[in-house]
Each structure stands twice: as structure tokens, then as C-alpha cells.
Design an enzyme around this catalytic site. Sequence first.
Site, short mmCIF file in Angstrom:
data_model
loop_
_atom_site.label_atom_id
_atom_site.label_comp_id
_atom_site.label_asym_id
_atom_site.label_seq_id
_atom_site.Cartn_x
_atom_site.Cartn_y
_atom_site.Cartn_z
CE1 TYR A 137 -3.92 -2.18 0.29
CE2 TYR A 137 -2.64 -3.32 1.96
CZ TYR A 137 -3.72 -3.27 1.11
OH TYR A 137 -4.62 -4.31 1.06
CG HIS A 157 -7.36 4.61 1.37
ND1 HIS A 157 -8.16 5.73 1.57
CD2 HIS A 157 -8.10 3.56 1.84
CE1 HIS A 157 -9.31 5.37 2.12
NE2 HIS A 157 -9.30 4.07 2.29
CG ASN A 195 -12.44 -0.03 6.00
OD1 ASN A 195 -11.91 0.97 5.52
ND2 ASN A 195 -13.14 -0.88 5.28
CG ASN A 225 -15.11 3.16 4.78
OD1 ASN A 225 -16.21 3.66 4.98
ND2 ASN A 225 -14.88 2.36 3.76
#
Length: 201
Positions: free
Chosen positions: A28, A33, A80, A126
Site C-alpha cells: 500500500y 489512501h 477501516n 471509512n
Amino acid sequence: MSFFSRKPAPSGPVEYLIAGLGNPGTKYENTRHNAGFLAIERIAEKAGVSIDRLKFKGLTAQAELGGRRVLLLKPSTFMNLSGQSVQEALAFYKLPPNRCIVLFDDISLEPGRMRIRAKGTDGGHNGMKNIIYLTGHDDIPRIKIGVGKKPNPEWDLADWVLSRFSPADLKALDPVLDHAAEAVELIVNGKLQEAQNRFNS
């Protein structure tokens, strides 16, 4: 960073929690994000610390910002469930939620832009949604970092935010990370309005 350049942790109680949101793991890195991770890493770099101590379901470092002792936090819970890590740290230091500043990505802002808010809804994010849910508060200062909207309405939103920044976007993002660090210093010194006036776009 060499061992000698690392600053000792400041003394006294932690006065603020600064949380940068993202997803852990090399898969990631540099994804949209993870703009919150990029921002908190820039803050750590400027403060002369490394966020590498495992605590509160995340990686942490104590630092001094604007003369105040703060805890820098990168939740390792995946986006999340960010609230699990944030709530645990707030509870440990007995800090009210308004002493937590959260940095995260915002698809409604283009790369190169940021927006500071004293409180508000999760805006469909989220990570912020989970923090508000678990703390029971929405009066949490936040710095939203622009990552751009989907280039095509057909794109799946999850695919978009988990895509990597283009070199041009990373270049536009770079000064924003510096501004986010400056804004956090102002906010911990009670100058949120000044931070908004200087950096909201």
C-alpha cells in the site's frame, strides 16, 4: 536517519495525539489512501524521530511539536478499523477526542490541496467513520489531504484510492505534506483558525 540525529523523547505528559491514517505493508506504499501515513512521516522527519515503536495497535513515536509533547501514531489495523488504535491511545493518555488531530486522504480535493476542519461528519471516509464511531465524538480536528477524484465514474472507488500516485501527483503533494506539518504545530498551540486561514484551499 543516523542514530545521532535522533532526538530524545521530550519529558512531561503527552498533550496531543497526531494520527495519520493508511494501510500497513509495502503493498500500500504511496497509494492515495495512504496520504495520512505520508503526512505523519513528514511530521516525524521534521521532528527528528522515527515512528517505529509498536503500541496501541500501531506504530508510534513521541515528539515535540511547537513546544508540546505529542504522540505520533500510524494505526496498523488497516484503514477501516483505525478507530481501534486511536481510541486505545486516547484512553491510555486520558486525552479528550478534541486533543486528537487526524490526517487522511480526501478524494474531493485535488492533489496539492488540503483542508482543515475542527469537527464534522466522516465525509464518507471509512477510517474517520470508525474513529467517530468508537470515540463517540465528531469534534475531532482533522486535516484532509487532496488525492483527486476518480478519473472515470466507472472506476471502483476502492480501486482508485488503492492506486498509486502518479509522479506529477506526488510532486503536487510534496508541499502539502510540509503545510500539514506546519498546520499541526499551529493546532497544538490553539491556533486552528490561523491554520485554516493559511492552508485551507
